[in-house]
Design a protein around this motif. Structure first.
Motif, PDB file in Angstrom:
ATOM      1  N   GLU A   1       3.262  11.723 -10.418  1.00  0.00           N
ATOM      2  CA  GLU A   1       2.879  13.129 -10.506  1.00  0.00           C
ATOM      3  C   GLU A   1       4.080  14.028 -10.747  1.00  0.00           C
ATOM      4  O   GLU A   1       3.965  15.065 -11.419  1.00  0.00           O
ATOM      5  N   SER A   2       5.236  13.646 -10.204  1.00  0.00           N
ATOM      6  CA  SER A   2       6.449  14.449 -10.379  1.00  0.00           C
ATOM      7  C   SER A   2       7.231  14.038 -11.627  1.00  0.00           C
ATOM      8  O   SER A   2       8.380  14.458 -11.805  1.00  0.00           O
ATOM      9  N   LYS A   3       6.621  13.202 -12.459  1.00  0.00           N
ATOM     10  CA  LYS A   3       7.196  12.764 -13.734  1.00  0.00           C
ATOM     11  C   LYS A   3       8.446  11.897 -13.594  1.00  0.00           C
ATOM     12  O   LYS A   3       9.216  11.766 -14.548  1.00  0.00           O
ATOM     13  N   ARG A   4       8.643  11.284 -12.447  1.00  0.00           N
ATOM     14  CA  ARG A   4       9.730  10.325 -12.271  1.00  0.00           C
ATOM     15  C   ARG A   4       9.154   8.940 -12.546  1.00  0.00           C
ATOM     16  O   ARG A   4       8.894   8.137 -11.655  1.00  0.00           O
ATOM     17  N   LEU A   5       8.945   8.706 -13.821  1.00  0.00           N
ATOM     18  CA  LEU A   5       8.159   7.546 -14.228  1.00  0.00           C
ATOM     19  C   LEU A   5       8.872   6.220 -14.000  1.00  0.00           C
ATOM     20  O   LEU A   5       8.224   5.197 -13.765  1.00  0.00           O
ATOM     21  N   GLY A   6      10.203   6.221 -14.090  1.00  0.00           N
ATOM     22  CA  GLY A   6      10.931   4.981 -13.812  1.00  0.00           C
ATOM     23  C   GLY A   6      10.739   4.554 -12.372  1.00  0.00           C
ATOM     24  O   GLY A   6      10.470   3.374 -12.082  1.00  0.00           O
ATOM     25  N   ASP A   7      10.848   5.503 -11.445  1.00  0.00           N
ATOM     26  CA  ASP A   7      10.611   5.202 -10.032  1.00  0.00           C
ATOM     27  C   ASP A   7       9.179   4.741  -9.822  1.00  0.00           C
ATOM     28  O   ASP A   7       8.921   3.797  -9.058  1.00  0.00           O
TER      29      ASP A   7
ATOM     30  N   LYS B   1      19.400  12.239 -28.215  1.00  0.00           N
ATOM     31  CA  LYS B   1      18.134  12.750 -27.672  1.00  0.00           C
ATOM     32  C   LYS B   1      17.329  11.642 -26.993  1.00  0.00           C
ATOM     33  O   LYS B   1      16.792  11.815 -25.892  1.00  0.00           O
ATOM     34  N   ALA B   2      17.261  10.481 -27.661  1.00  0.00           N
ATOM     35  CA  ALA B   2      16.461   9.373 -27.116  1.00  0.00           C
ATOM     36  C   ALA B   2      17.038   8.859 -25.796  1.00  0.00           C
ATOM     37  O   ALA B   2      16.288   8.574 -24.852  1.00  0.00           O
ATOM     38  N   THR B   3      18.367   8.732 -25.720  1.00  0.00           N
ATOM     39  CA  THR B   3      18.979   8.242 -24.470  1.00  0.00           C
ATOM     40  C   THR B   3      18.887   9.277 -23.364  1.00  0.00           C
ATOM     41  O   THR B   3      18.734   8.932 -22.186  1.00  0.00           O
ATOM     42  N   THR B   4      18.984  10.581 -23.731  1.00  0.00           N
ATOM     43  CA  THR B   4      18.829  11.646 -22.725  1.00  0.00           C
ATOM     44  C   THR B   4      17.431  11.611 -22.137  1.00  0.00           C
ATOM     45  O   THR B   4      17.239  11.701 -20.915  1.00  0.00           O
ATOM     46  N   ASP B   5      16.421  11.488 -23.011  1.00  0.00           N
ATOM     47  CA  ASP B   5      15.033  11.411 -22.533  1.00  0.00           C
ATOM     48  C   ASP B   5      14.808  10.153 -21.697  1.00  0.00           C
ATOM     49  O   ASP B   5      14.098  10.187 -20.680  1.00  0.00           O
ATOM     50  N   LEU B   6      15.406   9.060 -22.133  1.00  0.00           N
ATOM     51  CA  LEU B   6      15.254   7.804 -21.402  1.00  0.00           C
ATOM     52  C   LEU B   6      15.826   7.933 -19.988  1.00  0.00           C
ATOM     53  O   LEU B   6      15.184   7.517 -19.013  1.00  0.00           O
ATOM     54  N   ARG B   7      17.001   8.529 -19.885  1.00  0.00           N
ATOM     55  CA  ARG B   7      17.641   8.688 -18.580  1.00  0.00           C
ATOM     56  C   ARG B   7      16.858   9.664 -17.697  1.00  0.00           C
ATOM     57  O   ARG B   7      16.672   9.437 -16.504  1.00  0.00           O
ATOM     58  N   ARG B   8      16.382  10.754 -18.283  1.00  0.00           N
ATOM     59  CA  ARG B   8      15.700  11.797 -17.512  1.00  0.00           C
ATOM     60  C   ARG B   8      14.368  11.305 -16.942  1.00  0.00           C
ATOM     61  O   ARG B   8      14.056  11.564 -15.774  1.00  0.00           O
ATOM     62  N   VAL B   9      13.633  10.589 -17.732  1.00  0.00           N
ATOM     63  CA  VAL B   9      12.282  10.168 -17.316  1.00  0.00           C
ATOM     64  C   VAL B   9      12.277   8.793 -16.652  1.00  0.00           C
ATOM     65  O   VAL B   9      11.538   8.548 -15.699  1.00  0.00           O
ATOM     66  N   TRP B  10      13.146   7.896 -17.150  1.00  0.00           N
ATOM     67  CA  TRP B  10      13.086   6.500 -16.721  1.00  0.00           C
ATOM     68  C   TRP B  10      14.354   6.050 -15.997  1.00  0.00           C
ATOM     69  O   TRP B  10      14.686   4.866 -15.983  1.00  0.00           O
ATOM     70  N   GLY B  11      15.058   6.983 -15.407  1.00  0.00           N
ATOM     71  CA  GLY B  11      16.362   6.704 -14.809  1.00  0.00           C
ATOM     72  C   GLY B  11      16.416   5.532 -13.852  1.00  0.00           C
ATOM     73  O   GLY B  11      17.435   4.833 -13.765  1.00  0.00           O
ATOM     74  N   ALA B  12      15.356   5.293 -13.119  1.00  0.00           N
ATOM     75  CA  ALA B  12      15.365   4.179 -12.154  1.00  0.00           C
ATOM     76  C   ALA B  12      15.440   2.829 -12.859  1.00  0.00           C
ATOM     77  O   ALA B  12      15.909   1.845 -12.286  1.00  0.00           O
TER      78      ALA B  12
ATOM     79  N   LYS C   1       0.842  -1.210   0.000  1.00  0.00           N
ATOM     80  CA  LYS C   1       0.000   0.000   0.000  1.00  0.00           C
ATOM     81  C   LYS C   1       0.871   1.252   0.000  1.00  0.00           C
ATOM     82  O   LYS C   1       0.584   2.235  -0.706  1.00  0.00           O
ATOM     83  N   LYS C   2       1.953   1.226   0.763  1.00  0.00           N
ATOM     84  CA  LYS C   2       2.877   2.373   0.770  1.00  0.00           C
ATOM     85  C   LYS C   2       3.559   2.522  -0.589  1.00  0.00           C
ATOM     86  O   LYS C   2       3.735   3.644  -1.088  1.00  0.00           O
ATOM     87  N   HIS C   3       3.943   1.393  -1.205  1.00  0.00           N
ATOM     88  CA  HIS C   3       4.537   1.452  -2.538  1.00  0.00           C
ATOM     89  C   HIS C   3       3.569   2.099  -3.525  1.00  0.00           C
ATOM     90  O   HIS C   3       3.976   2.905  -4.374  1.00  0.00           O
ATOM     91  N   TYR C   4       2.292   1.741  -3.403  1.00  0.00           N
ATOM     92  CA  TYR C   4       1.266   2.287  -4.296  1.00  0.00           C
ATOM     93  C   TYR C   4       1.138   3.798  -4.110  1.00  0.00           C
ATOM     94  O   TYR C   4       1.111   4.569  -5.078  1.00  0.00           O
ATOM     95  N   THR C   5       1.076   4.226  -2.865  1.00  0.00           N
ATOM     96  CA  THR C   5       0.960   5.663  -2.560  1.00  0.00           C
ATOM     97  C   THR C   5       2.183   6.423  -3.058  1.00  0.00           C
ATOM     98  O   THR C   5       2.063   7.498  -3.665  1.00  0.00           O
ATOM     99  N   ASP C   6       3.364   5.873  -2.812  1.00  0.00           N
ATOM    100  CA  ASP C   6       4.598   6.525  -3.264  1.00  0.00           C
ATOM    101  C   ASP C   6       4.684   6.554  -4.784  1.00  0.00           C
ATOM    102  O   ASP C   6       5.206   7.514  -5.370  1.00  0.00           O
ATOM    103  N   ALA C   7       4.187   5.500  -5.432  1.00  0.00           N
ATOM    104  CA  ALA C   7       4.207   5.456  -6.896  1.00  0.00           C
ATOM    105  C   ALA C   7       3.381   6.593  -7.483  1.00  0.00           C
ATOM    106  O   ALA C   7       3.780   7.224  -8.482  1.00  0.00           O
ATOM    107  N   LYS C   8       2.240   6.872  -6.859  1.00  0.00           N
ATOM    108  CA  LYS C   8       1.394   7.972  -7.319  1.00  0.00           C
ATOM    109  C   LYS C   8       2.157   9.292  -7.270  1.00  0.00           C
ATOM    110  O   LYS C   8       2.097  10.117  -8.204  1.00  0.00           O
ATOM    111  N   LYS C   9       2.900   9.503  -6.187  1.00  0.00           N
ATOM    112  CA  LYS C   9       3.659  10.749  -6.030  1.00  0.00           C
ATOM    113  C   LYS C   9       4.765  10.854  -7.072  1.00  0.00           C
ATOM    114  O   LYS C   9       4.988  11.921  -7.648  1.00  0.00           O
ATOM    115  N   LYS C  10       5.469   9.739  -7.314  1.00  0.00           N
ATOM    116  CA  LYS C  10       6.534   9.739  -8.316  1.00  0.00           C
ATOM    117  C   LYS C  10       5.958  10.003  -9.706  1.00  0.00           C
ATOM    118  O   LYS C  10       6.558  10.702 -10.525  1.00  0.00           O
TER     119      LYS C  10
END
Length: 399
Positions: free
Chosen positions: A311-317, A370-381, A300-309
């Motif tokens: 929203e902040s566009k840290r989609l990999g996390d 460009k593709a690797t920069t975007d990949l790292r920025r958004v999906w870094g985790a 449940k905590k993972h789910y709540t934290d996932a929502k926050k990540k």
């Protein structure tokens, strides 16, 4: 059935390991099979058997110990058997990549089939059941113990398992053996549900079938302090009985003994009107919910934290957290949303990764950067340093 073992201190340097090695490869026909069926093993792995004997302080044959240490003895079987068979039930909804838990059952009789009150719970809680035949009260206690530990290895070789949900149960005399296995082998089992019978592995007061209370030093004479500490700190245990069970006082006192000893996650369930028989499905479900509860709370905590990540566009996390939430959030009101979000984010990640693949194929340096920069920025985790390093190597090799 009370365990009575002669004591002989034997120094063993044989280590216990959860996955006992097999001399033969697993047949393709046994990989990821669903339904009810029988598995066969050559016997009980000698290394696990002798480790259990050492833990109990059993009178072991020195020749057997010597042969096992030299690698000359790999399997041990009961006097009237050749090998051992296991009765297995795998939910039909199982598929590779969707890890399931394991429920090892130790019967008081010689059949290894799981009692029917458990059956409807297997699919609901993603559990694979397994129990050894000819492992009843009249059998060698150390063999019963070893079969239970080895059962996990047999399933692990054939299925994707959730290592946080490896449980053992048993009824009556099987419940007593279960109450040993879940403590002694806390490096394999994360929880246990002994039914209508329990023994103590540490010093406490216990009761016999007539309710006579006596003190015991416990059946575990050579205490492994690390495994004992792990059981007390991390294990989830439910002691179950019935109000009319002649072992009711015994089971309750063992439960109270572990609570007094500081075990953090122990629970007692007494079903009204139940005698010396398997609890009903409704009460067994309460037990499974208890052993699963810490995992569900974390999910449940993972789910709540996932929502926050998210929203902040840290989609990999967010994706990693949604995956964790899905794993242990089954039968919750938010599980469907967690699964939907994880599926959607996985699709977005796959598209972002595909852009990198396309840039590599076309040898387009600007598009690749460009593709690797975007990949790292958004999906870094997910697209971590190692992933990006591999992609860069592939781009260089593409020329």
């Amino acid at each position: 059935m009370q365990l009575v073992l002669r004591v002989l201190v034997i120094s063993l340097t044989i280590s216990l390991f959860a996955q006992a090695s097999h001399a033969q490869d697993v047949p393709d026909s046994e990989m990821n099979r669903v339904g009810s069926f029988t598995l066969t093993a050559p016997g009980a792995p000698a290394k696990i058997y002798l480790q259990a004997g050492h833990d109990y302080g059993a009178d072991l044959d020195p020749k057997m110990v010597s042969r096992a240490r030299k690698g000359e003895l790999k399997w041990i079987t009961d006097k009237d058997t050749e090998g051992v068979t296991y009765q297995v039930i795998v939910p039909k909804s199982y598929e590779p990549g969707r890890p399931h838990g394991v429920l090892v059952f130790i019967s008081a009789g010689d059949g290894g089939k799981l009692p029917k009150p458990f059956h409807t719970l297997l699919e609901k809680y993603r559990l694979i059941a397994i129990g050894a035949d000819k492992s009843g009260n009249k059998r060698d206690t150390l063999l019963r113990h070893t079969y239970a530990v080895h059962a996990v290895a047999l399933i692990n070789e054939r299925y994707d398992l959730d290592p946080d949900r490896i449980y053992v149960s048993g009824g009556s005399g099987g419940g007593r053996v279960c109450s040993h296995v879940m403590i002694m082998n806390s490096d394999t089992f994360t929880g246990g549900i002994p039914l209508i019978g329990a023994n103590a592995c540490i010093r406490m007061k216990v009761a016999d079938s007539k309710g006579v209370v006596v003190a015991t030093q416990g059946n575990w004479l050579n205490v492994d302090k690390k495994r004992l500490a792990k059981a007390g700190r991390e294990g989830r245990f439910v002691f179950m009985t019935g109000s009319k069970d002649f072992n009711q006082a015994n089971v309750k006192l063992v439960y109270e003994g572990y609570r007094a000893a500081g075990f953090k996650q122990v629970h007692y369930i007494e079903e009204p009107g139940l005698g010396h028989s398997t609890p009903s499905t409704a009460y067994l479900e309460k037990a499974i919910r208890f052993v699963d509860a810490p995992l569900t709370e974390a999910a449940k905590k993972h789910y709540t934290d996932a929502k926050k990540k998210q929203e902040s566009k840290r989609l990999g996390d967010a994706l990693l957290l949604y995956r964790k939430a899905v794993m242990h959030g089954r039968n919750t009101d938010w599980h469907a949303d967690a699964l939907a979000q994880a599926t959607e984010l996985q699709g977005e990640y796959d598209k972002a990764y595909a852009l990198v693949e396309a840039a590599i194929a076309s040898k387009d340096n600007a598009a690749f950067r460009k593709a690797t920069t975007d990949l790292r920025r958004v999906w870094g985790a997910i697209a971590d340093r190692e992933v990006l390093k591999e992609l860069n190597n592939r781009f260089r090799q593409a020329g």
